[in-house]
Design an enzyme around this catalytic site. Structure first.
Site, PDB file in Angstrom:
ATOM      1  N   ARG A 165      12.223 -25.668  12.126  1.00  0.00           N
ATOM      2  CA  ARG A 165      13.433 -26.384  11.717  1.00  0.00           C
ATOM      3  C   ARG A 165      12.989 -27.632  10.964  1.00  0.00           C
ATOM      4  NH1 ARG A 165      14.012 -24.963  17.208  1.00  0.00           N
ATOM      5  NH2 ARG A 165      15.728 -23.490  17.607  1.00  0.00           N
ATOM      6  N   LYS A 187      14.119 -27.769  20.344  1.00  0.00           N
ATOM      7  CA  LYS A 187      15.354 -28.206  20.989  1.00  0.00           C
ATOM      8  C   LYS A 187      15.132 -28.398  22.483  1.00  0.00           C
ATOM      9  CE  LYS A 187      18.813 -26.245  17.856  1.00  0.00           C
ATOM     10  NZ  LYS A 187      19.988 -25.336  17.745  1.00  0.00           N
ATOM     11  N   HIS A 255      16.681 -24.791   5.918  1.00  0.00           N
ATOM     12  CA  HIS A 255      16.902 -23.872   7.035  1.00  0.00           C
ATOM     13  C   HIS A 255      16.857 -22.418   6.563  1.00  0.00           C
ATOM     14  CE1 HIS A 255      17.694 -23.834  11.295  1.00  0.00           C
ATOM     15  NE2 HIS A 255      18.611 -22.892  11.144  1.00  0.00           N
ATOM     16  N   ARG A 258      13.450 -21.132   6.894  1.00  0.00           N
ATOM     17  CA  ARG A 258      13.167 -20.717   8.277  1.00  0.00           C
ATOM     18  C   ARG A 258      13.725 -19.315   8.530  1.00  0.00           C
ATOM     19  NH1 ARG A 258      12.933 -22.169  13.964  1.00  0.00           N
ATOM     20  NH2 ARG A 258      14.844 -21.597  15.061  1.00  0.00           N
ATOM     21  N   HIS A 281      13.576 -19.809  20.018  1.00  0.00           N
ATOM     22  CA  HIS A 281      14.900 -19.440  20.520  1.00  0.00           C
ATOM     23  C   HIS A 281      14.845 -19.301  22.044  1.00  0.00           C
ATOM     24  CE1 HIS A 281      16.370 -17.525  16.488  1.00  0.00           C
ATOM     25  NE2 HIS A 281      16.541 -18.837  16.535  1.00  0.00           N
ATOM     26  N   TYR A 290      18.647 -11.044  13.371  1.00  0.00           N
ATOM     27  CA  TYR A 290      17.788 -10.678  12.252  1.00  0.00           C
ATOM     28  C   TYR A 290      17.632  -9.172  12.127  1.00  0.00           C
ATOM     29  CZ  TYR A 290      16.721 -15.599  11.878  1.00  0.00           C
ATOM     30  OH  TYR A 290      16.846 -16.952  11.713  1.00  0.00           O
TER      31      TYR A 290
END
Length: 309
Positions: A165, A187, A255, A258, A281, A290
């Site tokens: 990110r 995150k 992004h 990414r 994730h 995806y």
């Protein structure tokens, strides 16, 4: 003073603050996520204040009906909020009500009686391999200052070559760099190790050698022209220039690089679990989108090439 202060009484205001603090300490949510939760609760409290003509109290929350929640959702839709954002907002409100119930302050299941808005699954916008490579290479042609060009190329290389990110790339410190791997804080302050392929490592080295600033090992390596920490806005502005120069769609962003990283890995045989770990994730379901994207790409290619399509 918080934005919700004027829409609530003192007791409710204190409980909102307690709830946000609990989210930060126990669930270790990222700052942007916490800010989104605070916006969600602020908008809801402002609506209730207008709806009932007085500041929100715990007694008011205890006596809410489904019609009140539906009125709030209708108001948000009128303001143009999409199903995905509205569903997230309702989820945040449910979390707050659950917090109050655990404190034995209210007992109202009204939000659980509301059907969440149906989310429309949006597929990430990926660039082609050539578009991604040209985006990074063209940076050198758009910037007259060699070290700034090297900096921006290194940041974009981290987005496409390591799947970072933009916030993760700009937070990289010298102490995070190893010979063949990169320590990334994602995150929720979760740490993951990401392999550094040779072109990405070379792009970083070229930048570090040419950068006039030498931050300490614990400080972010990417710097603005005055020596401060590089703002993501500058990289986003660079992408605007690159889109114009290369004729790329508006969806081409840092992004999107990414997304391209994940899409191209999957298209070349990468497995979902590995891609999940590389992207950071928390849930495999976030990565599974995806597979849909790759299937759509194959279907489009089939329809263009097959004589009976």
């Amino acid at each position: 003073m918080s934005d919700f202060a004027f829409a609530t009484d003192e007791t409710t205001r204190a409980q909102i603050t307690n709830w946000l603090n609990a989210l930060m300490s126990m669930r270790r949510l990222s700052k942007p996520t916490l800010e989104a939760y605070q916006r969600d609760i602020t908008q809801f409290m402002a609506f209730l204040t207008s709806h009932f003509g007085q500041p929100v109290t715990l007694e008011m929350l205890q006596n809410l009906h489904t019609r009140d929640i539906r009125s709030f959702m209708a108001m948000r839709r009128q303001k143009g909020i999409g199903p995905r954002s509205l569903a997230r907002q309702i989820s945040a409100l449910k979390n707050f009500f659950t917090f109050l119930e655990r404190q034995n302050l209210i007992n109202n299941q009204v939000l659980h009686l509301i059907k969440a808005p149906k989310k429309t699954a949006s597929l990430p916008k990926a660039l082609t391999i050539n578009e991604a490579k040209n985006t990074i290479a063209m940076t050198n042609d758009l910037e007259a200052r060699p070290w700034v060009a090297a900096r921006d190329m290194a940041v974009l290389s981290l987005c496409y070559g390591a799947g970072l990110r933009i916030s993760e790339a700009l937070a990289i410190c010298a102490q995070d760099l190893n010979e063949g791997a990169l320590r990334v804080k994602g995150k929720g302050n979760k740490i993951r190790m990401v392999p550094l392929i040779a072109p990405v490592r070379q792009a970083i080295n070229t930048y570090l050698e040419s950068c006039p600033f030498k931050p300490a090992g614990h400080e972010p390596i990417f710097r603005g022209v005055r020596g401060g920490v590089l703002s993501p806005r500058l990289i986003q502005q660079r992408m605007v220039q690159l889109r114009s120069a290369l004729g790329l769609p508006p969806s081409a962003s840092p992004h999107a690089l990414r997304h391209s990283f994940a899409t191209h890995l999957l298209g070349n045989g990468g497995d979902l679990r590995t891609i999940q770990e590389l992207l950071g994730h928390a849930s495999l379901s976030s990565t599974q989108i995806y597979t849909r994207m790759d299937s759509e790409h194959l279907l489009n290619a089939f329809q263009k090439a097959h004589p009976r399509a």
